[in-house]
Design an enzyme around this catalytic site. Sequence first.
Site, PDB file in Angstrom:
ATOM      1  N   ASP A   1      -4.695  -4.476 -18.139  1.00 56.60           N
ATOM      2  CA  ASP A   1      -3.767  -3.391 -18.496  1.00 56.60           C
ATOM      3  C   ASP A   1      -4.044  -2.815 -19.886  1.00 56.60           C
ATOM      4  O   ASP A   1      -3.117  -2.470 -20.611  1.00 56.60           O
ATOM      5  CB  ASP A   1      -2.309  -3.887 -18.441  1.00 56.60           C
ATOM      6  CG  ASP A   1      -1.945  -4.447 -17.078  1.00 56.60           C
ATOM      7  OD1 ASP A   1      -2.449  -3.934 -16.068  1.00 56.60           O
ATOM      8  OD2 ASP A   1      -1.157  -5.407 -17.022  1.00 56.60           O
TER       9      ASP A   1
ATOM     10  N   GLU B   1       6.041   6.160  -9.208  1.00 55.80           N
ATOM     11  CA  GLU B   1       4.612   5.872  -9.038  1.00 55.80           C
ATOM     12  C   GLU B   1       3.991   6.809  -8.006  1.00 55.80           C
ATOM     13  O   GLU B   1       2.893   7.340  -8.200  1.00 55.80           O
ATOM     14  CB  GLU B   1       4.401   4.423  -8.575  1.00 55.80           C
ATOM     15  CG  GLU B   1       4.781   3.381  -9.613  1.00 55.80           C
ATOM     16  CD  GLU B   1       4.421   1.965  -9.181  1.00 55.80           C
ATOM     17  OE1 GLU B   1       3.309   1.761  -8.677  1.00 55.80           O
ATOM     18  OE2 GLU B   1       5.268   1.066  -9.337  1.00 55.80           O
TER      19      GLU B   1
ATOM     20  N   GLY C   1       0.795  -1.224   0.000  1.00 57.19           N
ATOM     21  CA  GLY C   1       0.000   0.000   0.000  1.00 57.19           C
ATOM     22  C   GLY C   1       0.828   1.275   0.000  1.00 57.19           C
ATOM     23  O   GLY C   1       0.345   2.315   0.460  1.00 57.19           O
ATOM     24  N   SER C   2       2.023   1.228  -0.563  1.00 56.51           N
ATOM     25  CA  SER C   2       2.809   2.467  -0.589  1.00 56.51           C
ATOM     26  C   SER C   2       2.173   3.491  -1.532  1.00 56.51           C
ATOM     27  O   SER C   2       2.255   4.696  -1.290  1.00 56.51           O
ATOM     28  CB  SER C   2       4.278   2.197  -0.952  1.00 56.51           C
ATOM     29  OG  SER C   2       4.403   1.836  -2.294  1.00 56.51           O
ATOM     30  N   ASN C   3       1.511   3.032  -2.580  1.00 61.14           N
ATOM     31  CA  ASN C   3       0.778   3.975  -3.441  1.00 61.14           C
ATOM     32  C   ASN C   3      -0.419   4.560  -2.706  1.00 61.14           C
ATOM     33  O   ASN C   3      -0.715   5.746  -2.851  1.00 61.14           O
ATOM     34  CB  ASN C   3       0.329   3.284  -4.736  1.00 61.14           C
ATOM     35  CG  ASN C   3       1.428   3.282  -5.779  1.00 61.14           C
ATOM     36  OD1 ASN C   3       1.791   4.327  -6.313  1.00 61.14           O
ATOM     37  ND2 ASN C   3       1.994   2.115  -6.042  1.00 61.14           N
TER      38      ASN C   3
ATOM     39  N   LYS D   1      -5.933  -8.684  -8.176  1.00 62.55           N
ATOM     40  CA  LYS D   1      -7.021  -9.502  -8.732  1.00 62.55           C
ATOM     41  C   LYS D   1      -7.654  -8.760  -9.914  1.00 62.55           C
ATOM     42  O   LYS D   1      -7.628  -7.534  -9.956  1.00 62.55           O
ATOM     43  CB  LYS D   1      -8.111  -9.719  -7.667  1.00 62.55           C
ATOM     44  CG  LYS D   1      -7.697 -10.668  -6.555  1.00 62.55           C
ATOM     45  CD  LYS D   1      -7.992 -12.080  -6.973  1.00 62.55           C
ATOM     46  CE  LYS D   1      -7.710 -13.155  -5.959  1.00 62.55           C
ATOM     47  NZ  LYS D   1      -6.768 -12.962  -4.914  1.00 62.55           N
TER      48      LYS D   1
ATOM     49  N   HIS E   1       0.359   0.683 -13.429  1.00 63.09           N
ATOM     50  CA  HIS E   1       1.146  -0.495 -13.822  1.00 63.09           C
ATOM     51  C   HIS E   1       2.623  -0.109 -13.826  1.00 63.09           C
ATOM     52  O   HIS E   1       2.985   0.932 -14.385  1.00 63.09           O
ATOM     53  CB  HIS E   1       0.707  -0.985 -15.205  1.00 63.09           C
ATOM     54  CG  HIS E   1       1.396  -2.249 -15.593  1.00 63.09           C
ATOM     55  ND1 HIS E   1       1.046  -3.472 -15.045  1.00 63.09           N
ATOM     56  CD2 HIS E   1       2.443  -2.483 -16.404  1.00 63.09           C
ATOM     57  CE1 HIS E   1       1.852  -4.401 -15.530  1.00 63.09           C
ATOM     58  NE2 HIS E   1       2.710  -3.830 -16.358  1.00 63.09           N
TER      59      HIS E   1
HETATM   60  C1  GAR Z   1       3.158  -1.233  -7.532  1.00 64.11           C
HETATM   61  O1  GAR Z   1       4.423  -1.259  -8.138  1.00 64.11           O
HETATM   62  C2  GAR Z   1       2.069  -1.285  -8.585  1.00 64.11           C
HETATM   63  O2  GAR Z   1       2.386  -0.588  -9.753  1.00 64.11           O
HETATM   64  C3  GAR Z   1       2.009  -2.766  -8.857  1.00 64.11           C
HETATM   65  O3  GAR Z   1       2.137  -3.357  -7.587  1.00 64.11           O
HETATM   66  C4  GAR Z   1       2.912  -2.509  -6.737  1.00 64.11           C
HETATM   67  C5  GAR Z   1       2.124  -2.258  -5.474  1.00 64.11           C
HETATM   68  O4  GAR Z   1       2.897  -1.543  -4.544  1.00 64.11           O
HETATM   69  N1  GAR Z   1       0.790  -3.111  -9.514  1.00 64.11           N
HETATM   70  C6  GAR Z   1       0.698  -4.091 -10.414  1.00 64.11           C
HETATM   71  O5  GAR Z   1       1.626  -4.793 -10.736  1.00 64.11           O
HETATM   72  C7  GAR Z   1      -0.688  -4.273 -11.011  1.00 64.11           C
HETATM   73  N2  GAR Z   1      -0.607  -4.995 -12.246  1.00 64.11           N
HETATM   74  P1  GAR Z   1       2.233  -0.857  -3.280  1.00 64.11           P
HETATM   75  O6  GAR Z   1       1.320  -1.909  -2.623  1.00 64.11           O
HETATM   76  O7  GAR Z   1       3.389  -0.511  -2.399  1.00 64.11           O
HETATM   77  O8  GAR Z   1       1.455   0.336  -3.743  1.00 64.11           O
END
Ligand code: GAR
Length: 215
Positions: free
Chosen positions: A158, A187, A20-22, A99, A117
Amino acid sequence: MIKEEGLSELRLAVFASGSGSNLQAIIDAIKEGKLEARINLVVSDKIDAFALERAQKEGISTVYINRKDFSERGDFINRLLAIMDEYRVNFIVLAGYMKKVPTELVRKFTGRMLNIHPALVPAFCGKGYYGMKVHQAVVDYGVKVTGVTVHLVDEEYDNGAIVAQCTVKVMDDDTAESLAERVLEYEHAIYPETIQLFAADRVDIRGRKTYIKDN
Ligand code: GAR
């Protein structure tokens, strides 16, 4: 489009499966006044996702929901749609959600659901390309540049219209892990900025293309 419907504010549901850093970057951007939105709900398919802890720490409502806990697909879909109504969600942000989102939800939120992505779509994307697998494929292929893509969600992996992209250099000594770390920094900048474009009603969607309107 959202303003025409009389919805002046983005009321987000953020879907996350992992760290969940995003999500954190979105929370921080809202707190700093850089993103005009509120997070009404964080949804996860993983009961122990750190994203849920991050949300709870901020006093944001959380819901765990997973298809495997429902014997009927229809019951799962109905519950998911009901949750969106219950929390008055009008925009969905996928932030490391691993998912596939059910078609019914995608249709209900057409033009109002974003995904991030960790590569330059249409490269290194589609079924099976998620999280660290993307970065491993990038490193193994030997490309010199990768990046980040923020796109609208449609019914294929995607595949929806691209709203924003940026490039990230691949270093000779990069591992999937070191690359993932560098890509994540980009990101965290690009995702809140892109969501803000929707908050400011600046995204014009025409088929599979988007155009960013001036302020
Ligand atoms: C991120 O790099 C995101 O772009 C990727 O998972 C990571 C989640 O990081 N998403 C995918 O690959 C979706 N196809 P986070 O949990 O630290 O935000």
